[in-house]
Design an enzyme around this catalytic site. Structure first.
Site, PDB file in Angstrom:
ATOM      1  CG  ASP A 238     -42.327 -16.061-140.861  1.00  0.00           C
ATOM      2  OD1 ASP A 238     -42.603 -15.315-141.815  1.00  0.00           O
ATOM      3  OD2 ASP A 238     -42.953 -16.057-139.797  1.00  0.00           O
TER       4      ASP A 238
ATOM      5  CG  HIS B 139     -42.912 -36.133-124.870  1.00  0.00           C
ATOM      6  ND1 HIS B 139     -43.282 -37.388-125.309  1.00  0.00           N
ATOM      7  CD2 HIS B 139     -44.071 -35.459-124.607  1.00  0.00           C
ATOM      8  CE1 HIS B 139     -44.612 -37.479-125.301  1.00  0.00           C
ATOM      9  NE2 HIS B 139     -45.101 -36.329-124.873  1.00  0.00           N
TER      10      HIS B 139
ATOM     11  CE1 TYR C 152     -48.171 -12.983-135.424  1.00  0.00           C
ATOM     12  CE2 TYR C 152     -46.100 -13.380-134.285  1.00  0.00           C
ATOM     13  CZ  TYR C 152     -47.478 -13.253-134.266  1.00  0.00           C
ATOM     14  OH  TYR C 152     -48.152 -13.388-133.084  1.00  0.00           O
TER      15      TYR C 152
ATOM     16  CG  ASP D 297     -44.922 -22.645-138.368  1.00  0.00           C
ATOM     17  OD1 ASP D 297     -44.459 -21.864-137.514  1.00  0.00           O
ATOM     18  OD2 ASP D 297     -45.769 -22.296-139.209  1.00  0.00           O
TER      19      ASP D 297
END
Length: 376
Positions: free
Chosen positions: A92, A340, A96, A271
């Site tokens: 990126d 997980h 942002y 993402d």
């Protein structure tokens, strides 16, 4: 970078494709774990490869520029060599992060001046500078420097911001095309569609970005607080304009349901920090629904977190044990939960891909959205 479109679902706009980069192949649709500072929080590179089966990860220009810094990254031979990740990386641009520093930054045509959140030192990010920084980082796919407008946003501000973002894009393209990668492999620049939630601005931006003819395109400025229905409306509008033979990357999205709905609209890449951030607070996403592992109801549940998945984090440890780890504030708890959740996200897009190839995604999606988003 090349993109091959292999299949499209007959009842939706969902696509399955292959992206080829200098560091390997990416099967789309794909979810990309976020490694902001060169590390996916609480998850080792070995776990990302072997258990999560991540095909590509993200880094962030703002954070890597400040720490470890460009001298270290250049001396290491780029981020791949520095962190040991030998598969594709996307960075990126840092736009942002810079624009979120609303109290310490100033936006001008030249670029954005801001103060570091680490030590207060003053810096300038310009379109040219951000291209140079991402050359040093060495990611396979890099982002243009843009302004991510907040939500809600006044129309006039969104319009002015969009015009500047487009001017900055032309400067990014000129700098990128007049320089070369530093480490002997090709990098690819993605422009970013902006325009807040205004249809005419989004249409104008998508058309402008499509005209640039870059190998891939991104959609920014969504998932910043707007209702999900507006996100889907803007995404559909933009995807209908962006070229079909280029990958489409929707930045910062989102929940499992968001991902499936946007796949149906024609998005290929995603993402989000949600799977790891929520994991550290005890929220587990599973094929059967969402679990708050700290709830007492899991105290004596000795079944695995998610038997549908194949990785150790999902199938080896019981819900009872992981709850105990969180109750005891053991570091292993967030580590298991993070591995997980990422494995689940990668499982979900892989299942979506199977359905697209089989031509059954449209029929499969509604039930799967309901299933993975229900609270257990």
């Amino acid at each position: 970078m090349t993109f091959d479109l292999l299949a499209q679902d007959p009842s939706t706009k969902a696509r399955a494709g292959l992206i080829q980069t200098a560091h390997g192949t990416i099967e789309t649709p794909i979810f990309m774990p976020v490694g902001t500072a060169g590390s996916v929080k609480a998850v080792s590179q070995q776990t990302l490869k072997e258990e999560v089966q991540a095909q590509i990860i993200l880094g962030n220009t703002y954070h890597l520029y400040l720490r470890p810094g460009l001298d270290v990254l250049r001396a290491a031979g780029g981020l791949h060599q520095f962190n040991g990740w030998d598969r594709p990386i996307l960075t990126d641009s840092g736009g942002y992060q810079v624009f979120s520093l609303s109290n310490t930054r100033k936006i001008k045509e030249e670029g954005v001046t801001f103060r570091s959140h680490i030590d207060g030192s003053k810096h300038l990010f310009s379109p040219e500078g951000v291209m140079d920084i991402q050359r040093v980082i060495g990611a396979d796919i890099i982002m243009a420097f843009d302004e991510c407008t907040p939500w809600p946003c006044e129309y006039d501000y969104a319009r002015r911001s969009l015009d500047m973002t487009h001017r900055w894009l032309k400067r990014c393209i000129h700098r990128f095309d007049s320089t070369e990668g530093l480490y002997g492999y090709e990098q690819t620049l993605f422009p970013i569609v902006q325009g807040s939630t205004f249809k005419d601005l989004r249409r104008q931006s998508a058309e402008f970005i499509a005209e640039q003819g870059r190998p891939g395109n991104a959609i920014g400025g969504l998932s910043v607080g707007e209702p999900a229905e507006q996100m889907y409306e803007m995404t559909e509008l933009v995807c209908d304009i962006l070229p079909e033979d280029k990958p489409r990357y929707l930045m910062g999205v989102g929940t499992p349901g968001n991902i499936l709905e946007n796949i149906a609209l024609g998005v290929d890449m995603f993402d989000c920090v949600m799977p790891t951030r929520n994991a550290r607070n005890g929220m587990l996403f599973t094929s059967q629904g969402i679990i708050n592992i700290t709830n007492k109801k899991w105290e004596t549940d000795f079944s695995p977190i998610d038997a549908e998945l194949s990785g150790p984090a999902s199938t080896f440890y019981s819900k009872s044990y992981v709850r105990h780890l969180f109750q005891s504030k053991e570091l292993l708890g967030p580590q298991i939960a993070s591995a997980h959740n990422l494995a689940f996200y990668l499982w979900l897009v892989k299942e979506a891909r199977k359905q697209i190839v089989a031509g059954t995604f449209g029929a499969w999606k509604p039930g799967m959205v309901e299933q993975v988003m229900r609270r257990l």
